[in-house]
Design an enzyme around this catalytic site. Structure first.
Site, PDB file in Angstrom:
ATOM      1  N   GLN A 299      13.520   5.368 -25.721  1.00  7.41           N
ATOM      2  CA  GLN A 299      14.943   5.378 -26.076  1.00  7.41           C
ATOM      3  C   GLN A 299      15.568   6.764 -26.003  1.00  7.41           C
ATOM      4  O   GLN A 299      16.782   6.910 -26.183  1.00  7.41           O
ATOM      5  CB  GLN A 299      15.124   4.808 -27.489  1.00  7.41           C
ATOM      6  CG  GLN A 299      14.719   3.358 -27.625  1.00  7.41           C
ATOM      7  CD  GLN A 299      14.847   2.847 -29.046  1.00  7.41           C
ATOM      8  OE1 GLN A 299      15.447   3.475 -29.922  1.00  7.41           O
ATOM      9  NE2 GLN A 299      14.273   1.682 -29.310  1.00  7.41           N
TER      10      GLN A 299
ATOM     11  N   HIS B  91      14.951   5.280 -32.038  1.00  7.01           N
ATOM     12  CA  HIS B  91      15.944   5.394 -33.107  1.00  7.01           C
ATOM     13  C   HIS B  91      16.522   6.804 -33.222  1.00  7.01           C
ATOM     14  O   HIS B  91      16.306   7.519 -34.205  1.00  7.01           O
ATOM     15  CB  HIS B  91      15.348   4.951 -34.445  1.00  7.01           C
ATOM     16  CG  HIS B  91      15.104   3.472 -34.535  1.00  7.01           C
ATOM     17  ND1 HIS B  91      14.920   2.809 -35.716  1.00  7.01           N
ATOM     18  CD2 HIS B  91      15.010   2.520 -33.572  1.00  7.01           C
ATOM     19  CE1 HIS B  91      14.722   1.521 -35.483  1.00  7.01           C
ATOM     20  NE2 HIS B  91      14.778   1.328 -34.174  1.00  7.01           N
TER      21      HIS B  91
ATOM     22  N   GLU C  68      24.439  -4.681 -38.493  1.00  5.94           N
ATOM     23  CA  GLU C  68      25.547  -4.503 -39.440  1.00  5.94           C
ATOM     24  C   GLU C  68      26.784  -3.885 -38.806  1.00  5.94           C
ATOM     25  O   GLU C  68      26.693  -3.034 -37.917  1.00  5.94           O
ATOM     26  CB  GLU C  68      25.119  -3.578 -40.586  1.00  5.94           C
ATOM     27  CG  GLU C  68      24.012  -4.108 -41.466  1.00  5.94           C
ATOM     28  CD  GLU C  68      23.667  -3.164 -42.609  1.00  5.94           C
ATOM     29  OE1 GLU C  68      22.728  -3.482 -43.351  1.00  5.94           O
ATOM     30  OE2 GLU C  68      24.332  -2.101 -42.738  1.00  5.94           O
TER      31      GLU C  68
ATOM     32  N   TYR D 126      24.638   3.326 -47.492  1.00  4.60           N
ATOM     33  CA  TYR D 126      24.744   2.003 -46.868  1.00  4.60           C
ATOM     34  C   TYR D 126      23.456   1.185 -46.934  1.00  4.60           C
ATOM     35  O   TYR D 126      23.369   0.142 -46.298  1.00  4.60           O
ATOM     36  CB  TYR D 126      25.284   2.145 -45.445  1.00  4.60           C
ATOM     37  CG  TYR D 126      26.755   2.522 -45.490  1.00  4.60           C
ATOM     38  CD1 TYR D 126      27.735   1.551 -45.519  1.00  4.60           C
ATOM     39  CD2 TYR D 126      27.136   3.857 -45.611  1.00  4.60           C
ATOM     40  CE1 TYR D 126      29.072   1.886 -45.637  1.00  4.60           C
ATOM     41  CE2 TYR D 126      28.465   4.206 -45.735  1.00  4.60           C
ATOM     42  CZ  TYR D 126      29.433   3.209 -45.753  1.00  4.60           C
ATOM     43  OH  TYR D 126      30.763   3.546 -45.891  1.00  4.60           O
TER      44      TYR D 126
ATOM     45  N   TYR E 201       9.601  -6.725 -37.711  1.00  3.36           N
ATOM     46  CA  TYR E 201       9.245  -7.386 -36.460  1.00  3.36           C
ATOM     47  C   TYR E 201       7.982  -8.242 -36.610  1.00  3.36           C
ATOM     48  O   TYR E 201       7.769  -9.182 -35.851  1.00  3.36           O
ATOM     49  CB  TYR E 201       9.050  -6.347 -35.357  1.00  3.36           C
ATOM     50  CG  TYR E 201      10.329  -5.616 -35.006  1.00  3.36           C
ATOM     51  CD1 TYR E 201      11.392  -6.286 -34.427  1.00  3.36           C
ATOM     52  CD2 TYR E 201      10.473  -4.258 -35.262  1.00  3.36           C
ATOM     53  CE1 TYR E 201      12.575  -5.628 -34.109  1.00  3.36           C
ATOM     54  CE2 TYR E 201      11.644  -3.586 -34.948  1.00  3.36           C
ATOM     55  CZ  TYR E 201      12.694  -4.276 -34.371  1.00  3.36           C
ATOM     56  OH  TYR E 201      13.862  -3.621 -34.072  1.00  3.36           O
TER      57      TYR E 201
END
Length: 361
Positions: free
Chosen positions: A78, A140, A234, A244, A255
């Site tokens: 990523q 991430h 979200e 949050y 997972y």
């Protein structure tokens, strides 16, 4: 801090009749495109996660594709070259901002750089922020950028996947959104500035992997969305200093099928405005303020990877009133969505043969 929650699966029909957009391929053969910015002359700058910056003409013709010389650029899984955002004075100065993964597999993070763009390409590339601490792995990163009216920047930062508990630790940047000056410093009016043991750059905390953030100049609000694990994606309305919830409160599961937390809401932590279960993997975000799509003013547009669709959320009295799912028939993973200066909607498809698409009514 609690607020009413709406699930994607429980919504009624959209408030407005569906419009089937016309799709034009502006550019093809893009290598994992991640973000697009609009140039004053009608052209485009597109980041490719593999490290290139692509300059396209207004008609989509390839003008240049150059490897961006970012210090310690880390391209894996990523990670790589991520978002691009033009400074408010770009037309005069050519200044822009780039987010990217930096480091190596054993120690990497999310970084931010400023640079100057001209027809000759990028120059004066200057790293201005390095999220702390470094971590292992290649997942991430967050990496989305939003510019606020005072020219401060919001930069989203992921939790590093294997470090989710750190999203609740105010001493570091993992799982946070930071607010920075154009030089990468912490503004003194940040919510935790000057507090001992707290990173001064923090704007919000308790996030998993935020890949969509947008400031709405009309309402003066900031919205973000983030990937949940299995379920629990979200949509959030951001407020300075608010927690949050991740991973203390979540609507998703791991997972493996294991429960991450017994809590979907928790005292002192803000519940999301909206939740997608199953996950759609939201990856880009815009608020429509153009003049081409009738009835779409103020709609939140979300591009989805796993969901392979463009989602339009209709807002009413500060809540999501309806959702419309578009372009499902295309079968494409959508990485980014933007409203262009011409009122059209632009999308990037994900993958080694990515495309820049233009949507009109």
């Amino acid at each position: 801090m609690m607020r009413a929650l709406v699930f994607a699966l429980s919504l009624s029909l959209p408030l407005y009749a569906a419009q089937t957009p016309q799709i034009e391929k502006v550019a093809t053969d893009l290598d994992f495109p991640w973000s697009v910015a609009f140039l004053p002359d009608g052209g485009f700058l597109v980041t490719e996660r593999t490290g290139q910056l692509v300059h396209l003409s207004a008609q989509g013709g390839l003008l240049s594709r150059v490897q961006v010389e970012l210090p310690n650029l880390f391209v894996a899984a990523q990670g790589g070259l991520l978002d691009i955002h033009l400074a408010a004075d770009f037309a005069q100065t050519g200044k822009l901002f780039l987010s990217y993964a930096c480091g190596k597999l054993q120690a990497n993070s999310t970084c931010l750089a400023s640079a100057i763009w001209s027809e000759q390409g990028l120059s004066t590339i200057r790293p201005i922020f390095h999220a702390q601490p470094d971590r292992q792995g290649a997942a991430h990163y967050g990496g989305r950028i939003a510019l606020l009216p005072d020219n401060s920047l919001l930069l989203t930062l992921g939790d590093g996947f294997d470090y989710r508990e750190q999203a609740q630790d105010k001493a570091n940047h993992l799982g946070k959104i930071v607010r920075l000056t154009e030089d990468g410093k912490a503004p003194p009016d940040n919510p935790f500035f000057g507090q001992s043991g707290i990173a001064p750059e923090l704007f919000t905390l308790g996030h998993r992997n935020v890949q969509g953030i947008v400031f709405d100049a009309v309402t003066q609000q900031v919205f973000s969305h983030e990937h949940g694990p299995r379920g629990g994606d979200e949509l959030n309305l951001l407020q300075a200093g608010v927690n949050y919830g991740w991973p203390v409160a979540t609507y998703g599961i791991d997972y493996t099928g294991a429960r991450i937390s017994p809590f979907t809401e928790y005292a002192g932590m803000q519940a999301p405005l909206y939740v997608w279960t199953p996950s759609i993997a939201p990856a880009g975000m815009a608020i429509y303020r153009g003049n081409l799509f009738e009835g779409w003013q103020g709609s939140i547009l979300v591009s989805a990877l796993a969901g392979k669709a463009l989602h339009r959320l209709t807002m009413e009295n500060g809540r999501v009133a309806a959702e419309e799912v578009l372009l499902k028939e295309q079968g494409s993973r959508f990485r980014d969505v933007r409203t262009g200066p011409d009122g059209a909607i632009y999308l990037l498809t994900d993958g080694p043969n990515g495309q820049l698409l233009r949507l009109t009514p």
